[in-house]
Design an enzyme around this catalytic site. Structure first.
Site, mmCIF file in Angstrom:
data_model
loop_
_atom_site.group_PDB
_atom_site.id
_atom_site.type_symbol
_atom_site.label_atom_id
_atom_site.label_comp_id
_atom_site.label_asym_id
_atom_site.label_seq_id
_atom_site.Cartn_x
_atom_site.Cartn_y
_atom_site.Cartn_z
ATOM 1 C CD GLU A 1 62.277 67.413 16.088
ATOM 2 O OE1 GLU A 1 62.420 68.628 15.794
ATOM 3 O OE2 GLU A 1 61.254 66.983 16.618
ATOM 4 C CD GLN B 1 54.353 65.743 24.062
ATOM 5 O OE1 GLN B 1 55.554 65.921 24.187
ATOM 6 N NE2 GLN B 1 53.583 65.360 25.022
HETATM 7 C C1 MUC Z 1 57.249 65.957 16.993
HETATM 8 O O1 MUC Z 1 58.041 66.885 17.022
HETATM 9 O O2 MUC Z 1 57.716 64.847 16.966
HETATM 10 C C2 MUC Z 1 54.861 63.904 17.148
HETATM 11 C C3 MUC Z 1 54.956 63.043 18.193
HETATM 12 C C4 MUC Z 1 55.115 63.810 19.354
HETATM 13 O O3 MUC Z 1 55.246 63.408 20.515
HETATM 14 O O4 MUC Z 1 55.156 65.118 19.029
HETATM 15 C C5 MUC Z 1 54.900 65.259 17.647
HETATM 16 C C6 MUC Z 1 55.758 66.238 16.969
HETATM 17 MG MG MG Z 2 59.880 65.556 16.885
#
Ligand code: MUC
Ligand code: MG
Length: 367
Positions: A217, A294
């Site tokens: 990701e 989030q």
């Molecule tokens: C993620 O999936 O990136 C870290 C920053 C954000 O906006 O969500 C988290 C988790």
């Molecule tokens: Mg992410």
């Protein structure tokens, strides 16, 4: 069922265990509780977790947008007129977290009014989701120990590992330690939060080729268009767009442009109304979906599971539903429970959860 008022209440709850990742760190949940009131005395609720480093929103900006821009636009509108509400919110650019909280509180109020769960209103596919736990930056042994604790205590067997540090071998060592420590039966995937360059990402993915990752990701900046396409072409696992695909239009561009091959849906930034659009788009394009986190509270996680359980595609993979475990407390009257690696939809009307007034009084920061 007309909307009569919208409230935005700031609150702060410290994290017992802070989360660190390539684009930031979170020590306290500095969120905004949004409440939508109707002329029948129903109150819908949702949580807004501002993420300054991702969307530029803060607790203060969420309150200003909800109270100053969105509330006047939705007061007087019926709860069922969700597309009208969405089009009014869409007149303002940006502010995804503020808009989403208003949108989800409207859906919660509608469910409470009709005595249906939000999951039933959205699609009603199933009543629970498998849980994926997110492991923030730490030393390899500490991250393995946390994963083991999550597996032994909650039955969680899917882990998203935060990567994106330099040198990248710090992270590949963690991923390898997790595979060796937890065995072949757990699912592992990595999230770089844009921390590596395309070339570093390619080298790291190459080095982890034998680890059996499920996904990768947002390893590098989406704006490095050619570099990211070059990376995605050589990835042998689906490449999830997260921060780079906040709107349905972003999803279309990322997928058709060849710079992503899967999508993270976060209800905190697309609410229920726009998450539906992202879901339908992903289904039409034939790409995988992960319900993302989030760094949500229990209320936010309830929104994620309520949406994720509504559709086959969103409930197929484990959803990121466990960050709330790291908070020192929460606002709900009845805490969410992860059992046998699953989180269930609450059977009551709407989201099926209530805010504890004493806890809200303790943690709100506006009085
Ligand atoms: C993620 O999936 O990136 C870290 C920053 C954000 O906006 O969500 C988290 C988790
Ligand atoms: Mg992410």
């Amino acid at each position: 069922m007309k909307i009569t008022a919208v409230e935005a209440i700031p609150y702060t709850i410290p994290y017992a265990k802070p989360l660190r990742f390539a684009s930031g760190e979170v020590y306290a949940a500095e969120h905004v509780l949004v409440r939508v009131h109707t002329d029948e005395g129903v109150v819908g609720i949702a949580d807004a977790p501002p993420r300054p480093f991702t969307y530029g929103e803060t607790q203060a900006s969420v309150i200003a947008a909800v109270e100053g821009i969105f509330a006047p636009q939705v007061v007087g509108v019926r709860l069922v007129d969700r597309e009208l509400i969405a089009s009014r919110l869409a007149r303002t650019v940006g502010n995804p977290v503020a808009k989403s909280a208003v949108d989800m509180a409207v859906w919660d109020a509608l469910g409470r009014t009709l005595d249906l769960t939000v999951t039933d209103l959205l699609g009603g596919y199933t009543d629970r989701m498998r849980v994926s736990h997110m492991l923030g930056f730490d030393e390899p042994q500490a991250m393995v120990a946390e994963a083991e604790r999550m597996r032994d205590t909650y039955g969680i067997t899917t882990f998203k590992v935060k990567v994106g540090r330099t040198p990248y071998r710090r992270d590949t060592a963690v991923v390898r330690a997790l595979r060796e420590g937890l065995g072949e039966d757990v699912e592992l995937y990595v999230d770089g939060n844009r921390g590596w360059s395309p070339a570093e990402s390619a080298r790291a993915m190459h080095e982890m080729a034998d680890v059996g990752l499920l996904f990768a990701e947002e390893l590098c900046p989406a704006d490095d268009v050619l570099g990211r396409r070059w990376l995605v072409r050589q990835c042998d696992v689906p490449f999830i767009a997260d921060e780079s695909a906040v709107t349905p239009a972003d999803v279309t561009r990322e997928i058709l442009g060849g710079s992503a091959t899967a999508v993270s849906i976060k209800t905190a930034r697309t609410g229920f109304t726009y998450s539906q659009r992202v879901h339908h788009l992903a289904e039409g394009l034939g790409v995988e979906v992960v319900m993302g986190n989030q760094i949500d509270s229990q209320l936010g996680s309830m929104c994620t599971v309520a949406f994720g359980a509504a559709f086959r595609l969103t409930s197929r993979r484990a959803g990121e539903l466990s960050n709330f475990l790291d908070m020192s407390d929460d606002l709900l009257t009845e805490p969410l429970r992860i059992v046998d690696g699953h989180l269930a939809v609450r059977p009551g009307a709407g989201l099926g959860v209530e805010v504890d007034p004493d806890k809200l009084a303790r943690y709100r920061t506006d009085r």
